[in-house]
Design a protein around this motif. Structure first.
Motif, PDB file in Angstrom:
ATOM      1  N   ALA A 108     -14.654  28.937  29.782  1.00  0.00           N
ATOM      2  CA  ALA A 108     -15.231  30.082  29.094  1.00  0.00           C
ATOM      3  C   ALA A 108     -16.321  29.685  28.101  1.00  0.00           C
ATOM      4  N   SER A 109     -16.400  28.409  27.747  1.00  0.00           N
ATOM      5  CA  SER A 109     -17.418  28.049  26.765  1.00  0.00           C
ATOM      6  C   SER A 109     -18.734  27.664  27.431  1.00  0.00           C
ATOM      7  N   LEU A 110     -18.815  27.769  28.766  1.00  0.00           N
ATOM      8  CA  LEU A 110     -20.062  27.429  29.444  1.00  0.00           C
ATOM      9  C   LEU A 110     -20.762  28.688  29.923  1.00  0.00           C
ATOM     10  N   PRO A 111     -22.113  28.696  29.946  1.00  0.00           N
ATOM     11  CA  PRO A 111     -22.826  29.854  30.490  1.00  0.00           C
ATOM     12  C   PRO A 111     -22.515  30.030  31.981  1.00  0.00           C
ATOM     13  N   LEU A 112     -22.702  31.257  32.440  1.00  0.00           N
ATOM     14  CA  LEU A 112     -22.266  31.603  33.795  1.00  0.00           C
ATOM     15  C   LEU A 112     -22.941  30.792  34.888  1.00  0.00           C
ATOM     16  N   ASP A 113     -24.138  30.320  34.622  1.00  0.00           N
ATOM     17  CA  ASP A 113     -24.856  29.637  35.699  1.00  0.00           C
ATOM     18  C   ASP A 113     -24.668  28.125  35.653  1.00  0.00           C
ATOM     19  N   ASP A 114     -23.783  27.662  34.774  1.00  0.00           N
ATOM     20  CA  ASP A 114     -23.602  26.216  34.653  1.00  0.00           C
ATOM     21  C   ASP A 114     -22.916  25.658  35.900  1.00  0.00           C
ATOM     22  N   ASP A 115     -23.389  24.504  36.329  1.00  0.00           N
ATOM     23  CA  ASP A 115     -22.817  23.903  37.528  1.00  0.00           C
ATOM     24  C   ASP A 115     -21.343  23.531  37.344  1.00  0.00           C
ATOM     25  N   ASN A 116     -20.934  23.319  36.085  1.00  0.00           N
ATOM     26  CA  ASN A 116     -19.555  22.898  35.827  1.00  0.00           C
ATOM     27  C   ASN A 116     -18.666  24.056  35.409  1.00  0.00           C
ATOM     28  N   ILE A 117     -19.102  25.281  35.713  1.00  0.00           N
ATOM     29  CA  ILE A 117     -18.382  26.464  35.251  1.00  0.00           C
ATOM     30  C   ILE A 117     -16.924  26.462  35.706  1.00  0.00           C
ATOM     31  N   CYS A 118     -16.652  25.974  36.889  1.00  0.00           N
ATOM     32  CA  CYS A 118     -15.278  25.994  37.409  1.00  0.00           C
ATOM     33  C   CYS A 118     -14.637  24.618  37.223  1.00  0.00           C
ATOM     34  N   VAL A 119     -13.516  24.608  36.519  1.00  0.00           N
ATOM     35  CA  VAL A 119     -12.822  23.369  36.191  1.00  0.00           C
ATOM     36  C   VAL A 119     -11.562  23.281  37.052  1.00  0.00           C
ATOM     37  N   GLU A 120     -11.268  22.099  37.529  1.00  0.00           N
ATOM     38  CA  GLU A 120     -10.087  21.957  38.387  1.00  0.00           C
ATOM     39  C   GLU A 120      -8.812  22.183  37.565  1.00  0.00           C
ATOM     40  N   CYS A 121      -7.851  22.937  38.120  1.00  0.00           N
ATOM     41  CA  CYS A 121      -6.594  23.200  37.415  1.00  0.00           C
ATOM     42  C   CYS A 121      -5.843  21.895  37.193  1.00  0.00           C
ATOM     43  N   ASP A 122      -5.811  21.037  38.203  1.00  0.00           N
ATOM     44  CA  ASP A 122      -5.165  19.734  38.110  1.00  0.00           C
ATOM     45  C   ASP A 122      -3.690  19.868  37.737  1.00  0.00           C
ATOM     46  N   CYS A 123      -2.991  20.843  38.347  1.00  0.00           N
ATOM     47  CA  CYS A 123      -1.579  21.065  38.054  1.00  0.00           C
ATOM     48  C   CYS A 123      -0.769  19.862  38.548  1.00  0.00           C
ATOM     49  N   ASP A 124       0.233  19.458  37.761  1.00  0.00           N
ATOM     50  CA  ASP A 124       1.054  18.326  38.181  1.00  0.00           C
ATOM     51  C   ASP A 124       1.833  18.716  39.434  1.00  0.00           C
ATOM     52  N   PRO A 125       1.724  17.968  40.500  1.00  0.00           N
ATOM     53  CA  PRO A 125       2.362  18.378  41.755  1.00  0.00           C
ATOM     54  C   PRO A 125       3.885  18.407  41.646  1.00  0.00           C
ATOM     55  N   ASP A 126       4.501  17.598  40.767  1.00  0.00           N
ATOM     56  CA  ASP A 126       5.952  17.591  40.647  1.00  0.00           C
ATOM     57  C   ASP A 126       6.435  18.690  39.725  1.00  0.00           C
ATOM     58  N   GLY A 127       5.713  18.925  38.641  1.00  0.00           N
ATOM     59  CA  GLY A 127       6.179  19.888  37.651  1.00  0.00           C
ATOM     60  C   GLY A 127       5.721  21.309  37.919  1.00  0.00           C
ATOM     61  N   SER A 128       4.787  21.535  38.883  1.00  0.00           N
ATOM     62  CA  SER A 128       4.213  22.862  39.072  1.00  0.00           C
ATOM     63  C   SER A 128       4.759  23.533  40.321  1.00  0.00           C
ATOM     64  N   ALA A 129       4.863  24.851  40.225  1.00  0.00           N
ATOM     65  CA  ALA A 129       5.346  25.610  41.364  1.00  0.00           C
ATOM     66  C   ALA A 129       4.218  25.920  42.345  1.00  0.00           C
ATOM     67  N   SER A 130       2.942  25.726  41.914  1.00  0.00           N
ATOM     68  CA  SER A 130       1.803  26.075  42.767  1.00  0.00           C
ATOM     69  C   SER A 130       0.597  25.270  42.302  1.00  0.00           C
ATOM     70  N   PRO A 131      -0.334  24.955  43.186  1.00  0.00           N
ATOM     71  CA  PRO A 131      -1.526  24.226  42.734  1.00  0.00           C
ATOM     72  C   PRO A 131      -2.530  25.123  42.007  1.00  0.00           C
ATOM     73  N   HIS A 132      -2.312  26.443  41.965  1.00  0.00           N
ATOM     74  CA  HIS A 132      -3.263  27.359  41.337  1.00  0.00           C
ATOM     75  C   HIS A 132      -2.895  27.604  39.896  1.00  0.00           C
ATOM     76  N   CYS A 133      -3.859  27.985  39.101  1.00  0.00           N
ATOM     77  CA  CYS A 133      -3.585  28.226  37.695  1.00  0.00           C
ATOM     78  C   CYS A 133      -4.137  29.574  37.275  1.00  0.00           C
ATOM     79  N   SER A 134      -3.815  29.965  36.052  1.00  0.00           N
ATOM     80  CA  SER A 134      -4.275  31.256  35.541  1.00  0.00           C
ATOM     81  C   SER A 134      -5.731  31.147  35.103  1.00  0.00           C
ATOM     82  N   ASP A 135      -6.310  32.286  34.685  1.00  0.00           N
ATOM     83  CA  ASP A 135      -7.695  32.312  34.216  1.00  0.00           C
ATOM     84  C   ASP A 135      -7.916  31.359  33.046  1.00  0.00           C
ATOM     85  N   LEU A 136      -6.826  31.102  32.297  1.00  0.00           N
ATOM     86  CA  LEU A 136      -6.949  30.204  31.154  1.00  0.00           C
ATOM     87  C   LEU A 136      -6.652  28.764  31.545  1.00  0.00           C
ATOM     88  N   GLY A 137      -6.378  28.544  32.820  1.00  0.00           N
ATOM     89  CA  GLY A 137      -6.120  27.184  33.272  1.00  0.00           C
ATOM     90  C   GLY A 137      -4.660  26.781  33.193  1.00  0.00           C
TER      91      GLY A 137
END
Ligand SMILES: *[C@@H]1O[C@H](CO)[C@@H](O)[C@H](O)[C@H]1NC(C)=O
Ligand SMILES: *[C@@H]1O[C@H](CO)[C@@H](O)[C@H](O)[C@H]1NC(C)=O
Ligand SMILES: *[C@@H]1O[C@H](CO)[C@@H](O)[C@H](O)[C@H]1NC(C)=O
Ligand SMILES: *[C@@H]1O[C@H](CO)[C@@H](O)[C@H](O)[C@H]1NC(C)=O
Ligand SMILES: *[C@@H]1O[C@H](CO)[C@@H](O)[C@H](O)[C@H]1NC(C)=O
Ligand SMILES: *[C@@H]1O[C@H](CO)[C@@H](O)[C@H](O)[C@H]1NC(C)=O
Ligand SMILES: [Ca+2]
Length: 502
Positions: A386-415
Motif C-alpha cells: 500500500a505504500s507504493l504508487p499504483l504503477d510501481d513494478d513492485n506493487i505486488c509482494v509475495e505472501c510467502d506463507c509458511d507452507p507448514d504453518g499456513s492453511a493456504s498459500p494465499h494471503c489477505s489484502d494486508l498480507g
C-alpha cells in the motif's frame, strides 16, 4: 501451482456525446487526497496559430500582375491579380484569415501559362507543436478543386513527412491506387492511407468547393456515427497500435499537383483559366499533452501545454524537475476511475485489446504479478504494497506463507496468511504459546510454564515427562503426573495423535 484465471467483465459506459467531454478535468476532488485523471485541452481551430509557407517562390500570382479567366466563363477574362494592390493581391495569409462581412479572401497562384510543364505548388502549415486532429480538416478552393493533390503530415516538426490522404479525379491514373472512401474502412484498417475521388471531380466551381480530410467519419468507426461513444475511441487510441499517432501531426502539407480543368482535357488556347485558389483551411485540433493538461496556451509565439500531474515540457512529455521518483508515462484513459484499491493497466500489461460488441478492454499477460481484466489485482499468493504508487513494478509482494504453518498459500489484502492451529505471525511461521514448532504448531504435552510435570518429573522436549523412580534414570511413565497409569496412557494417546497429524 499457477493461480486460477479469473475473468471479470468491466463495462465501460458511454458517458458523453462531446468529443471533449470526458477528459475536461485533470483531477477529481481537492487537497492531498485528490485523484489524478487523464485530461486534454478542448479542440480549437488551429488555423489561428498556423505558419503558412508556399513553394516554389513566385507561385503566388500578381508579380508581375496577371490576368486570369474562370472555368465557367473562359472568355470573360476581366479579373486581375496584382501583388502591389491591396484589393487585387492574393497573398498566402488569406488562407487562414477570418473573413468578415461575407467577403471571401483567398490565396491564388499564377496561371498555367507554362503548360505542359505541370503547375505544382506546396503549401506547408506549421505549428511547432504536436497536435491531435479533432474534426474534419476542410480546405476550401475557389474556382474549382484540384484534379490531383496530396495531403501530407509531419509528426516531428517537419523533419520527416508521410502521406495522409491522396485526392484525384482518377486515383488509378494519378497515383496507381484504387479509389476508396472512409466508409470502406473497418476498425482494423482505419489508419490506412487512401486515395479518394470524392473531392476532385468537376461539379462546377461554385457547387462544391471543399476538399475534406474526414476525421469525424473515422472517429465514427469506433464512437458510432453520432460520436456518442467517444470513450470507446479514447480507449482504442490507447490499446490499438498507431491509432493515436494517425491523428497526431505538427505540420501539414498540401501538394497541389494538377488544377481543376472544368472538363476532361486541358484547353491549350486558354491556359489563363487554370490555377489554384484557396480561401480557407480549417484545422480543428487540440494540443497533444499526453493526457496531462486541460489547457494549451500561446507562449513566446509557441503553443504550450499547461502541464499538470507533476509533468512538464511542451507536450507534458517529461516529469517536472524534482519529481523523478516515478518514471514518466503518458496519461492513460485506462482504467476509468473506479475507486481506490484498483490499479488497472498502470503499466502492468502491454497487451490489452478491445472487444467491440461489448465495449470491453481485456489485458492479457499481466506483468509484475498482477492479474485481472485490466491487471488491477495482485495474483493469488501476492498482496499489494500500500505504500507504493499504483504503477510501481513492485506493487505486488509475495505472501510467502509458511507452507507448514499456513492453511493456504494465499494471503489477505494486508498480507496476512491463514494459519493452522497453533501457528501465528504474518507468515504463520511461529507458534502461539503452549505450542511448539514441529513442522507446524504442535500442542505441548508439557512445558516449564503451564504444563508442569508433576511428582518431580521434568519435561523433556515439551512431549515427555521424565519421572523419578526408574533406576536407570530414563522415562518410566509418559504422563505428566508420573504416578498415574491412566494419565500416562491418555498422554501417550495424545502424543500419538499429534505425531500422526504432522
Ligand atoms: C513539394 O514538396 C515535395 C516534398 O518535399 C518536394 O519533393 C517537391 O519538390 C515540392 N514541390 C514544390 C513545387 O516545391
Ligand atoms: C518551437 O518550439 C520550441 C519548443 O517550445 C521552441 O523552443 C522553439 O523556439 C520554437 N520554434 C519556433 C520557430 O517558434
Ligand atoms: C478495410 O477492411 C475492410 C474489412 O476487412 C475491407 O472490406 C476494406 O476493403 C478494407 N479497406 C481498405 C481500404 O483496405
Ligand atoms: C504531484 O506532487 C505532489 C507533491 O509531491 C503530490 O502531492 C501529488 O500527488 C503529485 N501529483 C500526481 C498526480 O502525482
Ligand atoms: C513496500 O514499499 C516500501 C517502499 O518502497 C518498502 O520500503 C517496503 O519494504 C515495501 N514493503 C514490502 C512488504 O515489500
Ligand atoms: C526405565 O523406564 C523405561 C521406560 O519404561 C524402561 O525402558 C527402562 O527399562 C527403565 N529402566 C529401568 C532400569 O527400569
Ligand atoms: Ca480567406
Amino acid at each position: 501451482m499457477p493461480p486460477p484465471l479469473l475473468f471479470i467483465i468491466i463495462i465501460i459506459s458511454p458517458s458523453s456525446s462531446q468529443p471533449s467531454g470526458p477528459l475536461d478535468a485533470c483531477s477529481l476532488g481537492a487537497g492531498p487526497g485528490r485523484q489524478a485523471l487523464p485530461c486534454q485541452p478542448p479542440p480549437t481551430n488551429m488555423k489561428e496559430f498556423m505558419q503558412i509557407r508556399v513553394d516554389p517562390p513566385g507561385i503566388t500570382c500578381g508579380n508581375p500582375p496577371e490576368r486570369f479567366c474562370t472555368l465557367e466563363n473562359p472568355y470573360l477574362c476581366s479579373d486581375e491579380c496584382d501583388a502591389s494592390s491591396p484589393d487585387l493581391s492574393h497573398p498566402p495569409q488569406l488562407m487562414g484569415d477570418r473573413e468578415r462581412g461575407g467577403l471571401i479572401t483567398y490565396w491564388q497562384t499564377i496561371t498555367w501559362s507554362r503548360y505542359p510543364e505541370p503547375l505544382l505548388a506546396n503549401i506547408t502549415l506549421s505549428w511547432n507543436k504536436s497536435l491531435e486532429v479533432a474534426d474534419d480538416i476542410i480546405i476550401t478552393f475557389e474556382y474549382g478543386r484540384p484534379t490531383s493533390m496530396v495531403l501530407e503530415k509531419s509528426m516531428d516538426k517537419g523533419a520527416t513527412w508521410q502521406p495522409y490522404q491522396y485526392y484525384a479525379d482518377d486515383c488509378l491514373e494519378a497515383f496507381g491506387m484504387s479509389p476508396k472512401q472512409v466508409s470502406d474502412l473497418a476498425p482494423t484498417n482505419l489508419t490506412r492511407v487512401i486515395c479518394t475521388e470524392k473531392y476532385s471531380g468537376w461539379v462546377g466551381a461554385k457547387e462544391e468547393k471543399n476538399v475534406v480530410f474526414e476525421v469525424r467519419a473515422r472517429f465514427g468507426v469506433f464512437a458510432g456515427p453520432k460520436l456518442i461513444n467517444m470513450d470507446a475511441l479514447y480507449i482504442r487510441m490507447e490499446t490499438m497500435k498507431g491509432l493515436r499517432d494517425f491523428f497526431t501531426f505538427s505540420n501539414l502539407r498540401l501538394r497541389l499537383l494538377r488544377p481543376a480543368l472544368g472538363g476532361t482535357y486541358v484547353q491549350r488556347d486558354n491556359l489563363l483559366k487554370y490555377f489554384y485558389a484557396i480561401s480557407n483551411i480549417d484545422v480543428p485540433a487540440r494540443c497533444k499533452c499526453n493526457l496531462h493538461a486541460s489547457r494549451c496556451v500561446l507562449r513566446h509565439a509557441t503553443l504550450q501545454c499547461e502541464c499538470e500531474h507533476n509533468t512538464s515540457g511542451q507536450d507534458c512529455q517529461r516529469c517536472r524537475g524534482g519529481f523523478r521518483s516515478r518514471s514518466w508515462r503518458p496519461g492513460s484513459y485506462l482504467p476509468l476511475p473506479r475507486g481506490s484499491g484498483s490499479f488497472g493497466c498502470n503499466g502492468h500489461s502491454n497487451r490489452c485489446s478491445y472487444i467491440d460488441f461489448i465495449n470491453v478492454v481485456t489485458c492479457v499477460s499481466c506483468k509484475h504479478n498482477t492479474r485481472g481484466q485490466s491487471c488491477q489485482y495482485c495474483r493469488l499468493g501476492y498482496y499489494r504494497n500500500a505504500s507504493l504508487p499504483l504503477d510501481d513494478d513492485n506493487i505486488c509482494v509475495e505472501c510467502d506463507c509458511d507452507p507448514d504453518g499456513s492453511a493456504s498459500p494465499h494471503c489477505s489484502d494486508l498480507g496476512l496468511c491463514r494459519c493452522k492451529a497453533g501457528a501465528t505471525g504474518r507468515r504463520c511461521d511461529s507458534c502461539v504459546s503452549g505450542f511448539t514448532w514441529r513442522g507446524g504448531g504442535a500442542e505441548n504435552l508439557c512445558d516449564s510454564e503451564r504444563l508442569l510435570c508433576q511428582n518431580g518429573g521434568t519435561c523433556f522436549d515439551f512431549l515427555r515427562c521424565t519421572c523419578p523412580g526408574n533406576s536407570t534414570g530414563t522415562v518410566r511413565k509418559m504422563g505428566r503426573h508420573c504416578d498415574d497409569e491412566g494419565g500416562a496412557s491418555a498422554a501417550l494417546k495424545h502424543f500419538l495423535l499429534l505425531a500422526t497429524r504432522r
